[in-house]
Motif scaffolding. Structure first.
Motif, PDB file in Angstrom:
ATOM      1  N   ALA A   1      12.780  -8.024 -10.181  1.00 56.24           N
ATOM      2  CA  ALA A   1      12.131  -6.942 -10.910  1.00 56.24           C
ATOM      3  C   ALA A   1      11.488  -7.515 -12.158  1.00 56.24           C
ATOM      4  O   ALA A   1      12.130  -8.231 -12.922  1.00 56.24           O
ATOM      5  CB  ALA A   1      13.152  -5.871 -11.279  1.00 56.24           C
ATOM      6  N   ILE A   2      10.213  -7.216 -12.357  1.00 54.45           N
ATOM      7  CA  ILE A   2       9.455  -7.740 -13.491  1.00 54.45           C
ATOM      8  C   ILE A   2       8.832  -6.574 -14.236  1.00 54.45           C
ATOM      9  O   ILE A   2       8.284  -5.651 -13.624  1.00 54.45           O
ATOM     10  CB  ILE A   2       8.359  -8.719 -13.020  1.00 54.45           C
ATOM     11  N   ILE A   3       8.919  -6.646 -15.558  1.00 59.54           N
ATOM     12  CA  ILE A   3       8.312  -5.637 -16.418  1.00 59.54           C
ATOM     13  C   ILE A   3       7.147  -6.288 -17.153  1.00 59.54           C
ATOM     14  O   ILE A   3       7.323  -7.321 -17.802  1.00 59.54           O
ATOM     15  CB  ILE A   3       9.328  -5.066 -17.424  1.00 59.54           C
ATOM     16  N   ALA A   4       5.976  -5.691 -17.061  1.00 61.45           N
ATOM     17  CA  ALA A   4       4.800  -6.187 -17.771  1.00 61.45           C
ATOM     18  C   ALA A   4       4.609  -5.345 -19.026  1.00 61.45           C
ATOM     19  O   ALA A   4       4.586  -4.116 -18.960  1.00 61.45           O
ATOM     20  CB  ALA A   4       3.566  -6.101 -16.883  1.00 61.45           C
ATOM     21  N   THR A   5       4.510  -6.022 -20.166  1.00 66.60           N
ATOM     22  CA  THR A   5       4.233  -5.343 -21.438  1.00 66.60           C
ATOM     23  C   THR A   5       2.982  -5.971 -22.040  1.00 66.60           C
ATOM     24  O   THR A   5       2.443  -6.939 -21.511  1.00 66.60           O
ATOM     25  CB  THR A   5       5.408  -5.486 -22.417  1.00 66.60           C
ATOM     26  N   GLU A   6       2.552  -5.464 -23.168  1.00 66.67           N
ATOM     27  CA  GLU A   6       1.391  -6.046 -23.837  1.00 66.67           C
ATOM     28  C   GLU A   6       1.721  -7.413 -24.419  1.00 66.67           C
ATOM     29  O   GLU A   6       0.835  -8.227 -24.646  1.00 66.67           O
ATOM     30  CB  GLU A   6       0.883  -5.098 -24.915  1.00 66.67           C
TER      31      GLU A   6
ATOM     32  N   THR B   1       6.610  -3.088 -12.813  1.00 63.30           N
ATOM     33  CA  THR B   1       6.301  -1.881 -13.567  1.00 63.30           C
ATOM     34  C   THR B   1       5.818  -2.299 -14.941  1.00 63.30           C
ATOM     35  O   THR B   1       5.880  -3.476 -15.291  1.00 63.30           O
ATOM     36  CB  THR B   1       7.510  -0.929 -13.665  1.00 63.30           C
ATOM     37  N   THR B   2       5.326  -1.366 -15.711  1.00 63.71           N
ATOM     38  CA  THR B   2       4.841  -1.663 -17.047  1.00 63.71           C
ATOM     39  C   THR B   2       5.336  -0.609 -18.030  1.00 63.71           C
ATOM     40  O   THR B   2       5.629   0.523 -17.643  1.00 63.71           O
ATOM     41  CB  THR B   2       3.300  -1.749 -17.095  1.00 63.71           C
ATOM     42  N   THR B   3       5.440  -1.006 -19.289  1.00 63.80           N
ATOM     43  CA  THR B   3       5.836  -0.082 -20.345  1.00 63.80           C
ATOM     44  C   THR B   3       4.635   0.374 -21.149  1.00 63.80           C
ATOM     45  O   THR B   3       4.751   1.229 -22.007  1.00 63.80           O
ATOM     46  CB  THR B   3       6.843  -0.757 -21.299  1.00 63.80           C
ATOM     47  N   SER B   4       3.488  -0.192 -20.866  1.00 67.40           N
ATOM     48  CA  SER B   4       2.267   0.105 -21.606  1.00 67.40           C
ATOM     49  C   SER B   4       1.520   1.269 -20.962  1.00 67.40           C
ATOM     50  O   SER B   4       1.589   1.482 -19.753  1.00 67.40           O
ATOM     51  CB  SER B   4       1.377  -1.146 -21.624  1.00 67.40           C
ATOM     52  N   ASN B   5       0.779   2.001 -21.770  1.00 69.05           N
ATOM     53  CA  ASN B   5      -0.056   3.075 -21.223  1.00 69.05           C
ATOM     54  C   ASN B   5      -1.274   2.508 -20.502  1.00 69.05           C
ATOM     55  O   ASN B   5      -1.863   3.166 -19.659  1.00 69.05           O
ATOM     56  CB  ASN B   5      -0.493   4.026 -22.333  1.00 69.05           C
ATOM     57  N   THR B   6      -1.646   1.277 -20.833  1.00 66.56           N
ATOM     58  CA  THR B   6      -2.742   0.591 -20.159  1.00 66.56           C
ATOM     59  C   THR B   6      -2.223  -0.009 -18.852  1.00 66.56           C
ATOM     60  O   THR B   6      -1.194  -0.674 -18.857  1.00 66.56           O
ATOM     61  CB  THR B   6      -3.289  -0.554 -21.051  1.00 66.56           C
ATOM     62  N   PRO B   7      -2.897   0.211 -17.738  1.00 69.78           N
ATOM     63  CA  PRO B   7      -2.443  -0.392 -16.484  1.00 69.78           C
ATOM     64  C   PRO B   7      -2.386  -1.918 -16.594  1.00 69.78           C
ATOM     65  O   PRO B   7      -3.175  -2.523 -17.302  1.00 69.78           O
ATOM     66  CB  PRO B   7      -3.502   0.038 -15.465  1.00 69.78           C
ATOM     67  N   SER B   8      -1.438  -2.507 -15.883  1.00 72.64           N
ATOM     68  CA  SER B   8      -1.255  -3.948 -15.894  1.00 72.64           C
ATOM     69  C   SER B   8      -1.191  -4.452 -14.459  1.00 72.64           C
ATOM     70  O   SER B   8      -1.341  -3.665 -13.518  1.00 72.64           O
ATOM     71  CB  SER B   8       0.023  -4.300 -16.660  1.00 72.64           C
ATOM     72  N   CYS B   9      -0.953  -5.751 -14.293  1.00 72.69           N
ATOM     73  CA  CYS B   9      -0.917  -6.312 -12.945  1.00 72.69           C
ATOM     74  C   CYS B   9      -0.100  -7.590 -12.938  1.00 72.69           C
ATOM     75  O   CYS B   9       0.335  -8.078 -13.976  1.00 72.69           O
ATOM     76  CB  CYS B   9      -2.329  -6.601 -12.435  1.00 72.69           C
ATOM     77  N   LEU B  10       0.104  -8.133 -11.742  1.00 73.13           N
ATOM     78  CA  LEU B  10       0.727  -9.432 -11.550  1.00 73.13           C
ATOM     79  C   LEU B  10      -0.046 -10.114 -10.434  1.00 73.13           C
ATOM     80  O   LEU B  10      -0.198  -9.559  -9.353  1.00 73.13           O
ATOM     81  CB  LEU B  10       2.196  -9.301 -11.159  1.00 73.13           C
TER      82      LEU B  10
ATOM     83  N   LEU C   1      -1.228 -12.837  -3.915  1.00 71.79           N
ATOM     84  CA  LEU C   1      -0.464 -11.634  -4.236  1.00 71.79           C
ATOM     85  C   LEU C   1      -1.098 -10.950  -5.433  1.00 71.79           C
ATOM     86  O   LEU C   1      -1.348 -11.585  -6.463  1.00 71.79           O
ATOM     87  CB  LEU C   1       0.989 -11.986  -4.564  1.00 71.79           C
ATOM     88  N   TYR C   2      -1.385  -9.667  -5.288  1.00 72.00           N
ATOM     89  CA  TYR C   2      -1.886  -8.856  -6.391  1.00 72.00           C
ATOM     90  C   TYR C   2      -1.091  -7.560  -6.410  1.00 72.00           C
ATOM     91  O   TYR C   2      -1.076  -6.823  -5.421  1.00 72.00           O
ATOM     92  CB  TYR C   2      -3.374  -8.546  -6.236  1.00 72.00           C
ATOM     93  N   LEU C   3      -0.408  -7.300  -7.513  1.00 69.98           N
ATOM     94  CA  LEU C   3       0.326  -6.051  -7.699  1.00 69.98           C
ATOM     95  C   LEU C   3      -0.214  -5.348  -8.932  1.00 69.98           C
ATOM     96  O   LEU C   3      -0.344  -5.973  -9.987  1.00 69.98           O
ATOM     97  CB  LEU C   3       1.825  -6.313  -7.889  1.00 69.98           C
ATOM     98  N   SER C   4      -0.525  -4.084  -8.820  1.00 73.85           N
ATOM     99  CA  SER C   4      -0.948  -3.315  -9.987  1.00 73.85           C
ATOM    100  C   SER C   4       0.228  -2.491 -10.474  1.00 73.85           C
ATOM    101  O   SER C   4       1.095  -2.096  -9.692  1.00 73.85           O
ATOM    102  CB  SER C   4      -2.129  -2.417  -9.643  1.00 73.85           C
ATOM    103  N   ALA C   5       0.253  -2.247 -11.777  1.00 77.06           N
ATOM    104  CA  ALA C   5       1.365  -1.502 -12.359  1.00 77.06           C
ATOM    105  C   ALA C   5       0.841  -0.460 -13.329  1.00 77.06           C
ATOM    106  O   ALA C   5      -0.029  -0.746 -14.154  1.00 77.06           O
ATOM    107  CB  ALA C   5       2.313  -2.459 -13.085  1.00 77.06           C
TER     108      ALA C   5
END
Length: 142
Positions: free
Chosen positions: A31-36, A57-66, A73-77
């Motif tokens: 499990a990975i969390i993307a933040t700013e 998943t992300t904690t930011s209101n702006t969409p993120s990715c991995l 592999l492309y994952l959007s969050a």
């Protein structure tokens, strides 16, 4: 709490925790969390020959990715949602993952897994330094 006699024959939901599954390839879930500021965790290790299921998943209101370019592999969050992707890592090496939106990056190290019991014992064995005989060089006397 009193239970009426008419409901004592009912069972709870079927509970299947602990039932072993035989898998052809080991599966690791990360499990990975993307933040700013970056990815959490930023770096992790797995063994070669494992299939990895990523949850992002992300904690930011702006969409993120991995993105892992070598494995396509492309994952959007988006905040409040979890995206999932599966990748198989067959050989050892270092892989970088990143997101150009927040300019964040991370590292995945794939290490070789010992195949035989002898390799495991060799990796674990240690020798005491004082037991090793050291040869000291002396100049020859003429």
């Amino acid at each position: 709490c009193l239970v009426p006699l008419q409901y004592t024959h009912l069972n709870a939901l079927e509970y299947k925790f602990g039932n072993a599954k035989k898998l052809d390839v080991p599966v690791r879930e990360l499990a990975i969390i993307a933040t700013e500021e970056g990815f959490y965790p930023e770096a992790f290790s797995i063994f070669a020959g494992e299939k990895v299921r990523f949850y992002l998943t992300t904690t930011s209101n702006t969409p993120s990715c991995l993105i892992i370019g070598e494995k396509e592999l492309y994952l959007s969050a988006t905040k409040g949602n979890v995206s999932e992707g599966v990748v198989f890592f067959e050989k050892a090496g270092n892989y970088k993952f990143y997101c150009p939106t927040h300019k964040i990056k991370g590292r995945l190290s794939v290490i070789k897994k010992p195949r035989t019991a002898e390799e495991v014992l060799d990796a674990r064995s240690r020798k005491i330094a004082s037991e090793n005989k050291i040869k000291i060089w002396y100049p020859k006397e003429e």
